[in-house]
Design a protein around this motif. Structure first.
Motif, PDB file in Angstrom:
ATOM      1  N   CYS A  43      32.750  28.980  46.482  1.00  0.00           N
ATOM      2  CA  CYS A  43      34.155  29.412  46.370  1.00  0.00           C
ATOM      3  C   CYS A  43      35.076  28.675  47.334  1.00  0.00           C
ATOM      4  O   CYS A  43      36.289  28.924  47.348  1.00  0.00           O
ATOM      5  N   GLY A  44      34.485  27.803  48.185  1.00  0.00           N
ATOM      6  CA  GLY A  44      35.313  27.052  49.128  1.00  0.00           C
ATOM      7  C   GLY A  44      35.890  27.891  50.234  1.00  0.00           C
ATOM      8  O   GLY A  44      36.861  27.496  50.885  1.00  0.00           O
ATOM      9  N   GLY A  45      35.313  29.088  50.446  1.00  0.00           N
ATOM     10  CA  GLY A  45      35.780  29.961  51.521  1.00  0.00           C
ATOM     11  C   GLY A  45      36.834  30.958  51.109  1.00  0.00           C
ATOM     12  O   GLY A  45      37.300  31.748  51.935  1.00  0.00           O
ATOM     13  N   THR A  46      37.206  30.971  49.826  1.00  0.00           N
ATOM     14  CA  THR A  46      38.243  31.920  49.384  1.00  0.00           C
ATOM     15  C   THR A  46      37.687  33.315  49.160  1.00  0.00           C
ATOM     16  O   THR A  46      38.429  34.301  49.210  1.00  0.00           O
ATOM     17  N   GLY A  47      36.393  33.411  48.880  1.00  0.00           N
ATOM     18  CA  GLY A  47      35.794  34.711  48.565  1.00  0.00           C
ATOM     19  C   GLY A  47      35.976  35.099  47.108  1.00  0.00           C
ATOM     20  O   GLY A  47      35.492  36.160  46.690  1.00  0.00           O
ATOM     21  N   CYS A  48      36.654  34.248  46.342  1.00  0.00           N
ATOM     22  CA  CYS A  48      36.963  34.580  44.953  1.00  0.00           C
ATOM     23  C   CYS A  48      36.046  33.826  43.987  1.00  0.00           C
ATOM     24  O   CYS A  48      35.648  32.689  44.245  1.00  0.00           O
ATOM     25  N   GLU A  49      35.763  34.469  42.898  1.00  0.00           N
ATOM     26  CA  GLU A  49      34.990  33.823  41.840  1.00  0.00           C
ATOM     27  C   GLU A  49      35.782  32.625  41.324  1.00  0.00           C
ATOM     28  O   GLU A  49      37.011  32.620  41.325  1.00  0.00           O
ATOM     29  N   LYS A  50      35.045  31.599  40.846  1.00  0.00           N
ATOM     30  CA  LYS A  50      35.720  30.410  40.346  1.00  0.00           C
ATOM     31  C   LYS A  50      36.686  30.766  39.218  1.00  0.00           C
ATOM     32  O   LYS A  50      36.361  31.558  38.334  1.00  0.00           O
ATOM     33  N   SER A  77      39.496  32.306  39.707  1.00  0.00           N
ATOM     34  CA  SER A  77      40.358  33.421  40.126  1.00  0.00           C
ATOM     35  C   SER A  77      40.872  33.148  41.528  1.00  0.00           C
ATOM     36  O   SER A  77      40.448  32.214  42.195  1.00  0.00           O
ATOM     37  N   SER A  78      41.796  33.985  41.972  1.00  0.00           N
ATOM     38  CA  SER A  78      42.355  33.822  43.315  1.00  0.00           C
ATOM     39  C   SER A  78      42.691  35.188  43.894  1.00  0.00           C
ATOM     40  O   SER A  78      42.801  36.183  43.175  1.00  0.00           O
ATOM     41  N   ALA A  79      42.831  35.231  45.202  1.00  0.00           N
ATOM     42  CA  ALA A  79      43.175  36.479  45.881  1.00  0.00           C
ATOM     43  C   ALA A  79      44.654  36.785  45.686  1.00  0.00           C
ATOM     44  O   ALA A  79      45.483  35.896  45.517  1.00  0.00           O
ATOM     45  N   LYS A 106      44.991  40.317  51.960  1.00  0.00           N
ATOM     46  CA  LYS A 106      44.718  39.887  50.590  1.00  0.00           C
ATOM     47  C   LYS A 106      43.780  40.867  49.902  1.00  0.00           C
ATOM     48  O   LYS A 106      42.994  41.560  50.545  1.00  0.00           O
ATOM     49  N   ILE A 107      43.836  40.863  48.578  1.00  0.00           N
ATOM     50  CA  ILE A 107      42.943  41.671  47.751  1.00  0.00           C
ATOM     51  C   ILE A 107      42.180  40.727  46.821  1.00  0.00           C
ATOM     52  O   ILE A 107      42.770  39.906  46.124  1.00  0.00           O
ATOM     53  N   VAL A 108      40.856  40.849  46.855  1.00  0.00           N
ATOM     54  CA  VAL A 108      40.003  40.015  45.996  1.00  0.00           C
ATOM     55  C   VAL A 108      39.481  40.890  44.860  1.00  0.00           C
ATOM     56  O   VAL A 108      38.636  41.756  45.058  1.00  0.00           O
ATOM     57  N   ASP A 109      40.007  40.666  43.664  1.00  0.00           N
ATOM     58  CA  ASP A 109      39.588  41.457  42.501  1.00  0.00           C
ATOM     59  C   ASP A 109      38.244  40.990  41.948  1.00  0.00           C
ATOM     60  O   ASP A 109      37.431  41.793  41.486  1.00  0.00           O
ATOM     61  N   LYS A 110      38.005  39.667  41.972  1.00  0.00           N
ATOM     62  CA  LYS A 110      36.762  39.114  41.439  1.00  0.00           C
ATOM     63  C   LYS A 110      36.051  38.346  42.551  1.00  0.00           C
ATOM     64  O   LYS A 110      36.265  37.149  42.735  1.00  0.00           O
ATOM     65  N   PRO A 111      35.195  39.057  43.302  1.00  0.00           N
ATOM     66  CA  PRO A 111      34.525  38.398  44.430  1.00  0.00           C
ATOM     67  C   PRO A 111      33.478  37.383  43.980  1.00  0.00           C
ATOM     68  O   PRO A 111      32.855  37.515  42.937  1.00  0.00           O
ATOM     69  N   CYS A 112      33.303  36.348  44.780  1.00  0.00           N
ATOM     70  CA  CYS A 112      32.292  35.310  44.536  1.00  0.00           C
ATOM     71  C   CYS A 112      30.902  35.943  44.621  1.00  0.00           C
ATOM     72  O   CYS A 112      30.606  36.696  45.552  1.00  0.00           O
ATOM     73  N   HIS A 113      30.039  35.620  43.656  1.00  0.00           N
ATOM     74  CA  HIS A 113      28.700  36.211  43.639  1.00  0.00           C
ATOM     75  C   HIS A 113      27.809  35.628  44.736  1.00  0.00           C
ATOM     76  O   HIS A 113      26.895  36.307  45.212  1.00  0.00           O
TER      77      HIS A 113
END
Length: 387
Positions: free
Chosen positions: A161-168, A170-172, A209-216
């Motif tokens: 995820c490149g450190g974003t914590g988000c699934e590919k 998607s974004s926070a 920030k809110i992460v709706d779709k977290p990186c697995h």
């Protein structure tokens, strides 16, 4: 977990007022006690050895020691505040360094009275924490320098995820409660009137920030802890107990901040011949009675190989000579220390009858001038016991 760790001062057997020199002595003593070379295959000794290195790494660093004295293990734990839901974009912001925690306390106690700082921007770049490792060196490796590979457990940005914590794909999103600040203002009523305080936003846990779709891969944290191998250049002249800093070898920074450093504790194995004092090398060489009396050419081992040295007639036990420039390379400077060689005159044992007879004959033909020290001692003794 941090709460299961022993007190670092207890680990090294020192009190909180210990100075730098005594701390270093305590570390060396403990490190040698649990050194893996002395306890091959002993997992408990290996565990204690790592614990000793970790304790020294923290207490030898003034900034880390201050945080540890104030907050305990939590003050130097890179995972503090990394609970589920994610601090600072998924687990490592907010309370990831204690500047933020201090800012929150400052806002609480300073709010309404004109003092205190506002909470730091949760999305601002922050430097990563330092990591630690230990390396074992031979005497020669420390003296001449070498390259070693160490295993380091560190935190890096998630590669998926490149450190974003988000699934590919998607974004926070910006937190709708705190509007990305990571904190909310509340008003408390006290006997002194209303006081406005600033607290961590419960909706985003301080990340803004809110992460709706977290990186697995990283479970939405944006960062992963793993063990990697790191090649480290050991400079010539490094000494036992010193800590080598590798810039950028620590945990990855947060929000694009710089990485922390890797601090490598150096353990140097004892040498069977040489001893070190600063950049000078010391050794003892045994010679025979005949070599001491008549003089002889002897072979002297040095870090640069063998050298020949001519000892003079009448060399005495304990005489010392210096080999200039045959010591250890000065750390990050030109020039070397010296080598000091102490002469040990070995008295022969298990003599045969013939050998004993020859020595008695030699003693008969010897005069007082051959033994100045003995004559001087006898003269002093006569003077002492004179009536």
């Amino acid at each position: 977990m941090a709460e299961n760790k022993r007190d670092y001062y207890e680990v090294l057997g020192v009190d909180k007022s210990v100075g730098d020199d005594d701390l270093k002595k305590a570390y060396r003593k403990a490190a040698k006690k649990y050194h893996p070379d002395l306890h091959p295959g002993d997992k408990e000794a290996e565990k204690n050895f790592k614990e000793v290195n970790e304790a020294y790494e923290i207490l030898s660093d003034k900034e880390k020691r201050a945080r540890y004295d104030q907050f305990g293990h939590a003050g130097v734990d890179p995972n503090f505040g990394a609970g589920g839901g994610g601090f600072g974009g998924g687990g490592f912001g907010g309370f990831g360094d204690f500047g933020d925690l201090g800012d929150i306390f400052g806002s609480f106690f300073g709010g309404g009275f004109g003092g205190g700082k506002r909470q730091r921007d949760p999305n601002a770049p922050r430097r990563g924490n330092d990591t630690t490792a230990a390396v074992n060196l031979s005497f020669e490796e420390a003296a001449k320098g070498c390259k070693k590979t160490v295993k380091v457990t560190k935190i890096d940005n998630c590669s998926d995820c490149g450190g974003t914590g988000c699934e590919k794909g998607s974004s926070a999103k910006t937190c709708p409660v705190c509007h990305g600040s990571g904190s909310v203002n509340t008003v408390q009523r006290t006997p002194f009137g209303q006081i406005q305080t600033q607290t961590v936003c419960n909706n985003c846990h301080g990340s803004g920030k809110i992460v709706d779709k977290p990186c697995h891969t990283c479970a939405g944290k944006g960062r992963i802890r793993h063990t990697v191998e790191k090649a480290v250049d050991i400079p010539a002249g490094i000494d036992d107990g010193q800590v080598l800093s590798v810039r950028g070898g620590g945990d990855a920074g947060v929000n694009g901040g710089p990485s922390g450093d890797l601090r490598v504790s150096v353990n140097v194995r004892p040498h069977p011949i040489f001893e070190r004092d600063g950049y000078d090398v010391y050794c003892e060489i045994p010679i025979t009675f005949t070599e001491a009396a008549l003089g002889a050419e002897i072979t002297v081992p040095t870090l640069d190989g063998k050298v020949k040295f001519q000892i003079h007639e009448g060399t005495q036990p304990g005489d010392e000579f210096k080999l200039r420039g045959k010591g250890i390379q000065r750390l990050r400077y030109s020039g070397k220390g010296d080598q000091y060689v102490k002469i040990i005159v070995e008295v022969p044992k298990n003599l045969s009858k013939e050998q004993k007879q020859k020595l008695k004959e030699f003693d008969k033909v010897s005069s007082e001038k051959n033994y100045n020290k003995k004559k001087s001692f006898i003269d002093k003794a006569k003077e002492f016991f004179k009536d």
